[in-house]
Design an enzyme around this catalytic site. Structure first.
Site, PDB file in Angstrom:
ATOM      1  N   GLU A 262       0.913  -1.070   0.174  1.00  0.00           N
ATOM      2  CA  GLU A 262      -0.006  -0.156   0.211  1.00  0.00           C
ATOM      3  C   GLU A 262       0.874   1.153   0.045  1.00  0.00           C
ATOM      4  O   GLU A 262       0.658   2.427  -0.663  1.00  0.00           O
ATOM      5  CB  GLU A 262      -0.842   0.117   1.271  1.00  0.00           C
ATOM      6  CG  GLU A 262      -1.660  -1.119   1.248  1.00  0.00           C
ATOM      7  CD  GLU A 262      -1.148  -2.073   2.114  1.00  0.00           C
ATOM      8  OE1 GLU A 262      -0.211  -2.605   2.095  1.00  0.00           O
ATOM      9  OE2 GLU A 262      -1.968  -2.860   3.109  1.00  0.00           O
TER      10      GLU A 262
ATOM     11  N   CYS B  89      -2.301  -3.344   7.234  1.00  0.00           N
ATOM     12  CA  CYS B  89      -1.933  -3.612   8.487  1.00  0.00           C
ATOM     13  C   CYS B  89      -2.206  -2.295   9.464  1.00  0.00           C
ATOM     14  O   CYS B  89      -2.408  -1.010   9.022  1.00  0.00           O
ATOM     15  CB  CYS B  89      -0.447  -3.833   8.664  1.00  0.00           C
ATOM     16  SG  CYS B  89       0.382  -2.336   8.600  1.00  0.00           S
TER      17      CYS B  89
ATOM     18  N   CYS C  10      -0.104   0.663   7.884  1.00  0.00           N
ATOM     19  CA  CYS C  10      -0.490   1.152   6.608  1.00  0.00           C
ATOM     20  C   CYS C  10      -1.680   1.991   6.676  1.00  0.00           C
ATOM     21  O   CYS C  10      -2.213   2.667   6.040  1.00  0.00           O
ATOM     22  CB  CYS C  10      -0.716  -0.246   5.649  1.00  0.00           C
ATOM     23  SG  CYS C  10       0.945  -0.738   5.120  1.00  0.00           S
TER      24      CYS C  10
END
Ligand SMILES: NC(=O)C1=CN([C@@H]2O[C@H](COP(=O)(O)OP(=O)(O)OC[C@H]3O[C@@H](n4cnc5c(N)ncnc54)[C@H](OP(=O)(O)O)[C@@H]3O)[C@@H](O)[C@H]2O)C=CC1
Ligand SMILES: Nc1c(N[C@@H]2O[C@H](COP(=O)(O)O)[C@@H](O)[C@H]2O)[nH]c(=O)[nH]c1=O
Length: 264
Positions: free
Chosen positions: A52, A75, A84
């Site tokens: 990401e 996460c 993230c």
């Protein structure tokens, strides 16, 4: 372009980590604005940026209000890299579509919830193809045990070798290539002492379109019969070898397999 196209692209990107991402999951991500991809990323290895973050960095300020398509739930914790979910919120992403939830106890849908509460539109596809791509990671996370591939070549009459132990290829070219792919994505390749003695195998991943990282080659060898002249021992500088011996095995024999790690 439809959502399916973007998710398929994310899954393709995730595949690029196939030989290097373990023990982390395979993850691919694309950032989409006005129907076009403005950022792409994948997770290459543990400790490196998550997919990401790579995709958001590539999109830059154009990510504000855009959509993020990612194969795995982002996460939400500080591990080897920052959360993230923070990067998604900081970038101002308006909608997140995830292929499957992360079974890691720290996530399990909590990240999607956190994003939703922060005003981001969220969707989890739960399409089996994304979970299948990560079956090794999912197995490790849900059972705490490594994923094991048992690979054997069998003749039509159900045999794995000739009665005298001499080895001949049973499988054809395509199956052998697949075996090398499996070696390339494995953390270790394991055989018994008889196989090491009869076949003198290398057990390395070879002849693949892209170079594979070194693999740990393991021999179960209760009586320490592995020859110092074997190809396994002779190539120990390139790919490591670990020998498991029995407690009564001769230590002097063990040490003569110079370079091979040895456990009794
Ligand atoms: N077609 C195919 O896909 C394959 C074929 N082969 C063929 O198989 C033949 C070799 O078979 P074979 O010698 O029977 O078997 P193995 O290669 O498994 O060797 C047997 C030896 O390994 C030890 N061993 C095996 N498993 C364990 C374990 N779980 N824990 C501790 N020790 C273990 C045994 O210990 P102990 O002495 O205590 O019993 C024995 O010394 C070769 O001819 C080879 O070509 C091999 C691999 C793949
Ligand atoms: N006979 C057989 C296999 N045998 C396996 O491959 C090993 C040899 O590996 P290497 O020396 O690296 O080429 C051998 O010891 C055994 O474990 N594999 C297959 O895909 N098809 C086959 O027909």
């Amino acid at each position: 372009m439809s959502q399916d196209v973007f998710m398929r692209r994310a899954r393709e990107l995730a595949e690029r980590g196939r030989y290097t991402a373990a023990p982390n999951p395979l993850v691919g991500a694309v950032v989409v604005r006005d129907g076009g991809i403005i950022g792409e990323g994948w997770h290459a290895r543990a400790g490196r940026e998550h997919a990401e973050v790579v995709a958001l960095d590539a999109a830059g300020s154009a990510a504000r209000g855009a959509e993020l398509f990612v194969t795995l739930e982002p996460c939400n914790h500080q591990g080897k890299t920052p959360p993230c979910t923070d990067a998604v919120l900081r970038a101002g992403i308006g909608r997140v579509v995830a292929g499957h939830l992360d079974p890691n106890p720290k996530m399990r849908g909590r990240s999607m919830e956190l994003l939703r509460e922060a005003g981001v539109a969220v969707e989890v596809l739960d399409d089996g193809s994304f979970a299948r791509q990560n079956e090794q990671f999912l197995h490790l996370m849900t059972t705490g045990r490594p994923f094991v591939h048992l690979k054997l070549a069998s003749s039509l009459d159900g045999r794995i070798s000739a009665s005298g132990g001499e080895s001949k290829w049973i499988t054809g070219e395509a199956a052998r290539r697949r075996a090398h792919e499996l070696r390339a994505e494995a953390g270790a390749v394991l055989v018994g002492a008889g196989t090491a003695r009869f076949d003198d195998p290398l057990l390395t991943p070879r002849d693949l379109p892209e170079a594979a990282p070194p693999v740990l080659r393991v021999v179960l060898d209760p009586h320490l019969t592995l020859s110092p002249q074997s190809r396994l021992v002779e190539t120990v500088g390139a790919d490591p070898v670990l020998v498991f011996s029995g407690e009564d095995a001769d230590a002097a024999t063990g040490r003569c397999c110079a370079g091979a790690a040895w456990r009794s």
